[in-house]
Design an enzyme around this catalytic site. Structure first.
Site, PDB file in Angstrom:
ATOM      1  N   ASP A 133       0.858  -1.197   0.000  1.00 34.62           N
ATOM      2  CA  ASP A 133       0.000   0.000   0.000  1.00 34.62           C
ATOM      3  C   ASP A 133       0.886   1.236   0.000  1.00 34.62           C
ATOM      4  O   ASP A 133       1.888   1.294   0.715  1.00 34.62           O
ATOM      5  CB  ASP A 133      -0.924  -0.005   1.245  1.00 34.62           C
ATOM      6  N   SER A 175     -17.042  -3.328  -8.709  1.00 35.32           N
ATOM      7  CA  SER A 175     -18.113  -2.541  -8.100  1.00 35.32           C
ATOM      8  C   SER A 175     -19.427  -2.726  -8.848  1.00 35.32           C
ATOM      9  O   SER A 175     -19.457  -2.777 -10.084  1.00 35.32           O
ATOM     10  CB  SER A 175     -17.702  -1.060  -8.133  1.00 35.32           C
ATOM     11  N   ALA A 176     -20.513  -2.749  -8.079  1.00 36.22           N
ATOM     12  CA  ALA A 176     -21.846  -2.838  -8.678  1.00 36.22           C
ATOM     13  C   ALA A 176     -22.226  -1.550  -9.392  1.00 36.22           C
ATOM     14  O   ALA A 176     -23.250  -1.516 -10.083  1.00 36.22           O
ATOM     15  CB  ALA A 176     -22.867  -3.143  -7.586  1.00 36.22           C
ATOM     16  N   TYR A 225     -15.000   6.836 -12.347  1.00 33.09           N
ATOM     17  CA  TYR A 225     -14.640   5.790 -11.379  1.00 33.09           C
ATOM     18  C   TYR A 225     -15.215   4.436 -11.803  1.00 33.09           C
ATOM     19  O   TYR A 225     -14.503   3.434 -11.883  1.00 33.09           O
ATOM     20  CB  TYR A 225     -15.143   6.150  -9.973  1.00 33.09           C
ATOM     21  N   TYR A 231     -18.704  -5.587  -5.664  1.00 33.17           N
ATOM     22  CA  TYR A 231     -19.256  -5.221  -4.352  1.00 33.17           C
ATOM     23  C   TYR A 231     -20.480  -4.350  -4.542  1.00 33.17           C
ATOM     24  O   TYR A 231     -20.460  -3.422  -5.351  1.00 33.17           O
ATOM     25  CB  TYR A 231     -18.276  -4.391  -3.526  1.00 33.17           C
TER      26      TYR A 231
HETATM   27  N1  LIG Z   1     -15.930   1.412  -0.315  1.00 34.97           N
HETATM   28  C1  LIG Z   1     -16.874   1.099  -1.192  1.00 34.97           C
HETATM   29  O1  LIG Z   1     -18.054   1.469  -1.022  1.00 34.97           O
HETATM   30  C2  LIG Z   1     -16.536   0.258  -2.397  1.00 34.97           C
HETATM   31  C3  LIG Z   1     -17.568  -0.226  -3.214  1.00 34.97           C
HETATM   32  C4  LIG Z   1     -17.243  -0.997  -4.338  1.00 34.97           C
HETATM   33  C5  LIG Z   1     -15.908  -1.281  -4.635  1.00 34.97           C
HETATM   34  N2  LIG Z   1     -14.938  -0.788  -3.825  1.00 34.97           N
HETATM   35  C6  LIG Z   1     -13.533  -1.080  -4.167  1.00 34.97           C
HETATM   36  O2  LIG Z   1     -12.891  -1.659  -3.048  1.00 34.97           O
HETATM   37  C7  LIG Z   1     -11.500  -1.309  -3.046  1.00 34.97           C
HETATM   38  C8  LIG Z   1     -11.112  -0.775  -1.686  1.00 34.97           C
HETATM   39  O3  LIG Z   1     -11.908   0.367  -1.401  1.00 34.97           O
HETATM   40  P1  LIG Z   1     -11.867   1.078   0.029  1.00 34.97           P
HETATM   41  O4  LIG Z   1     -13.221   1.573   0.320  1.00 34.97           O
HETATM   42  O5  LIG Z   1     -11.182   0.202   1.005  1.00 34.97           O
HETATM   43  O6  LIG Z   1     -10.946   2.338  -0.307  1.00 34.97           O
HETATM   44  P2  LIG Z   1      -9.721   2.959   0.536  1.00 34.97           P
HETATM   45  O7  LIG Z   1      -9.405   4.280  -0.068  1.00 34.97           O
HETATM   46  O8  LIG Z   1     -10.037   2.881   1.981  1.00 34.97           O
HETATM   47  O9  LIG Z   1      -8.561   1.930   0.231  1.00 34.97           O
HETATM   48  C9  LIG Z   1      -7.789   1.960  -0.964  1.00 34.97           C
HETATM   49  C10 LIG Z   1      -6.357   1.687  -0.564  1.00 34.97           C
HETATM   50  O10 LIG Z   1      -5.568   1.594  -1.737  1.00 34.97           O
HETATM   51  C11 LIG Z   1      -4.348   2.301  -1.507  1.00 34.97           C
HETATM   52  N3  LIG Z   1      -3.849   2.723  -2.830  1.00 34.97           N
HETATM   53  C12 LIG Z   1      -4.503   3.486  -3.749  1.00 34.97           C
HETATM   54  N4  LIG Z   1      -3.739   3.609  -4.858  1.00 34.97           N
HETATM   55  C13 LIG Z   1      -2.593   2.906  -4.633  1.00 34.97           C
HETATM   56  C14 LIG Z   1      -1.430   2.625  -5.415  1.00 34.97           C
HETATM   57  N5  LIG Z   1      -1.275   3.109  -6.667  1.00 34.97           N
HETATM   58  N6  LIG Z   1      -0.445   1.841  -4.892  1.00 34.97           N
HETATM   59  C15 LIG Z   1      -0.591   1.338  -3.624  1.00 34.97           C
HETATM   60  N7  LIG Z   1      -1.665   1.567  -2.844  1.00 34.97           N
HETATM   61  C16 LIG Z   1      -2.658   2.346  -3.343  1.00 34.97           C
HETATM   62  C17 LIG Z   1      -4.733   3.455  -0.597  1.00 34.97           C
HETATM   63  O11 LIG Z   1      -3.644   4.006   0.115  1.00 34.97           O
HETATM   64  C18 LIG Z   1      -5.752   2.787   0.308  1.00 34.97           C
HETATM   65  O12 LIG Z   1      -5.136   2.220   1.452  1.00 34.97           O
HETATM   66  C19 LIG Z   1     -11.323  -0.296  -4.183  1.00 34.97           C
HETATM   67  O13 LIG Z   1     -10.789  -0.967  -5.304  1.00 34.97           O
HETATM   68  C20 LIG Z   1     -12.736   0.166  -4.457  1.00 34.97           C
HETATM   69  O14 LIG Z   1     -12.891   0.579  -5.798  1.00 34.97           O
HETATM   70  C21 LIG Z   1     -15.209  -0.032  -2.727  1.00 34.97           C
END
Ligand SMILES: NC(=O)c1ccc[n+]([C@@H]2O[C@H](COP(=O)([O-])OP(=O)(O)OC[C@H]3O[C@@H](n4cnc5c(N)ncnc54)[C@H](O)[C@@H]3O)[C@@H](O)[C@H]2O)c1
Length: 333
Positions: free
Chosen positions: A31, A117-118, A141, A169
Site C-alpha cells: 500500500d 463494483s456494482a 470511477y 461489491y
Molecule cells: N468502499 C466502497 O463502497 C466500495 C464499493 C465498491 C468497490 N470498492 C472497491 O474496493 C476497493 C477498496 O476500497 P476502500 O473503500 O477500502 O478504499 P480505501 O481508499 O479505503 O482503500 C484503498 C487503498 O488503496 C491504496 N492505494 C490506492 N492507490 C494505490 C497505489 N497506486 N499503490 C498502492 N496503494 C494504493 C490506498 O492508500 C488505500 O489504502 C477499491 O478498489 C474500491 O474501488 C469499494
C-alpha cells in the site's frame, strides 16, 4: 495460505486482512498510504510502495515465495473526484493495475481476486441484477472498474495460468466487529455516514435525496452489505479458487457480492432509528446530479461458487459503525 493484499491499509483491504488472519491465513500488504492508514497495517507484514514499483514487488516475492494469490483492492474510489479528475483515475486505477497484472504475470503469481463494483450495472426493472445483467458505468470511477475487468478478462484469455475472480461489491457498510479497522475517510458521502453525522450533531439534518423513484416507498434502493461479510467472501474466494476453476473452462469469473436484499433509504433510516433509539431530523429533497434509483444483487453465483452467504444484518452494520465512529474520533481527530 499467504496472500498479497494491495490496498491493505484501506477500509476494505484492512478488513480483508483481519478476515484472512482470523481464518488462519497470512496477509502481505502492499500500500502506498495515498489514502490508507498506517495504523491499519501495524503488526502486519507491510510494504510501503506503489503497486507499480517493480523492485518492491520483486522483494515481496523474494521474501515471500509462498504467496499463492493476490487480492487487488488498491484504487482511488471517490466518484465526484473521478468526475473532476478523470486523467488521475484512469492512470491510478486502470494504467497502474495493467502494470501490476503484468508484473504478477512475470512473477508467475497469476491468481487474482479483484475489487470491482456494482456501480458498473445499468438500472434494470425490479432492480435485481445478475452477473450477466446489462452494464452502464456512468462515472469515470465506475468506468475504471469496468475497464479493469476487461483487462483481466483479456489477461485470462492470453496468458496461461492467469485466472481472476472479479467480485462486484454492492454497498459495504459497518466496520470490523472487533473494531480493528473501519471507515477512515474524513467526510464520507455515503448514506450511513450521513445518518451518523446527523445523529451525533455534526450535521443538522439528514437528506433523503430523491423520493419519486419507482421503488416501494419512492426512495432509492441499495444492497447494503456488512464489510465483515464482504471481507469473508474474499477468504472464500482464495480458499475455493482452484475448485472454482476446475469446474469451468472460463478463467475469468465475475461474482456479485451483496446481501441479496434491496433496502430503501427510508428503510435504512428506520433501521438506524431503531438501533439508535432516537428520531433523526430528516428532510426530503430532489435527487443529486447523477443519482440513480439503485440496484440489489442476485447472490446465487456467490453461494454456489464461493460457498458464501452473508450472516450479518444491516442492524449489525449500524451498531458496528456507531462503535467504530466513537473509536475513530479518538484515534484520528
Ligand atoms: N468502499 C466502497 O463502497 C466500495 C464499493 C465498491 C468497490 N470498492 C472497491 O474496493 C476497493 C477498496 O476500497 P476502500 O473503500 O477500502 O478504499 P480505501 O481508499 O479505503 O482503500 C484503498 C487503498 O488503496 C491504496 N492505494 C490506492 N492507490 C494505490 C497505489 N497506486 N499503490 C498502492 N496503494 C494504493 C490506498 O492508500 C488505500 O489504502 C477499491 O478498489 C474500491 O474501488 C469499494
Amino acid at each position: 495460505m499467504k496472500v498479497l493484499v494491495t490496498g491493505g491499509a484501506g477500509y476494505i483491504g484492512s478488513t480483508i486482512c483481519s478476515a484472512l488472519e482470523d481464518n488462519g491465513h497470512t496477509p502481505v500488504i502492499l500500500d502506498s498510504l495515498i489514502t490508507g492508514k498506517k495504523e491499519f497495517v501495524e503488526n502486519r507484514i507491510f510494504y510501503h510502495s506503489d503497486i507499480t514499483d517493480k523492485s518492491t514487488l520483486l522483494k515481496i516475492f523474494s521474501d515471500h515465495p509462498d504467496i499463492s494469490h493476490t487480492i487487488h483492492c488498491a484504487a482511488l474510489i471517490i466518484v465526484p473526484d473521478s468526475v473532476k479528475n478523470p486523467y488521475e483515475y484512469y492512470r491510478e486505477n486502470v494504467a497502474k493495475s495493467n502494470e501490476l497484472f503484468k508484473i504478477l504475470t512475470d512473477l508467475n503469481c497469476c491468481k487474482i481476486v479483484f475489487s470491482s463494483s456494482a456501480s458498473i450495472y445499468d438500472t434494470v426493472p425490479g432492480f435485481k441484477v445478475e452477473e450477466n445483467s446489462p452494464l452502464n458505468p456512468l462515472s469515470p470511477y465506475a468506468k475504471t472498474k469496468y475497464m479493469m475487468e476487461l483487462i483481466l478478462n483479456d489477461f485470462c484469455s492470453a496468458y496461461s495460468n492467469f485466472q481472476a475472480i472479479s467480485l462486484r461489491y454492492f454497498n459495504p457498510i459497518g466496520a470490523d466487529p472487533k473494531l480493528r479497522t473501519g471507515m477512515h475517510i474524513k467526510n464520507p458521502s455515503h448514506v450511513l455516514a450521513k445518518l451518523i453525522e446527523t445523529a451525533t450533531g455534526k450535521s443538522s439534518v439528514f437528506q433523503v435525496t430523491g423520493t419519486n423513484w419507482p421503488t416501494r416507498d419512492g426512495s432509492g434502493i441499495r444492497d447494503y452489505i456488512h464489510v465483515w461479510d464482504l471481507a469473508l467472501s474474499h477468504v472464500k474466494a482464495v480458499e475455493n479458487f482452484s475448485k472454482i476453476f476446475s469446474e469451468t473452462n472460463n478463467s475469468f469469473q465475475v461474482i456479485n457480492i451483496g446481501s441479496g436484499n434491496g433496502v430503501t433509504v427510508k428503510e435504512l433510516l428506520q433501521a438506524f432509528e431503531n438501533v439508535y433509539e432516537a428520531k433523526i431530523n430528516t428532510v426530503e429533497t430532489i435527487p443529486r446530479p447523477g443519482d440513480v434509483a439503485g440496484a440489489f444483487a442476485s447472490c446465487d453465483k456467490a453461494a454456489k461458487l464461493l460457498n458464501w452467504n452473508t450472516s450479518l444484518s444491516i442492524e449489525d452494520a449500524i451498531k458496528d459503525s456507531l462503535k467504530w465512529n466513537e473509536k475513530y474520533l479518538k484515534l484520528f481527530s
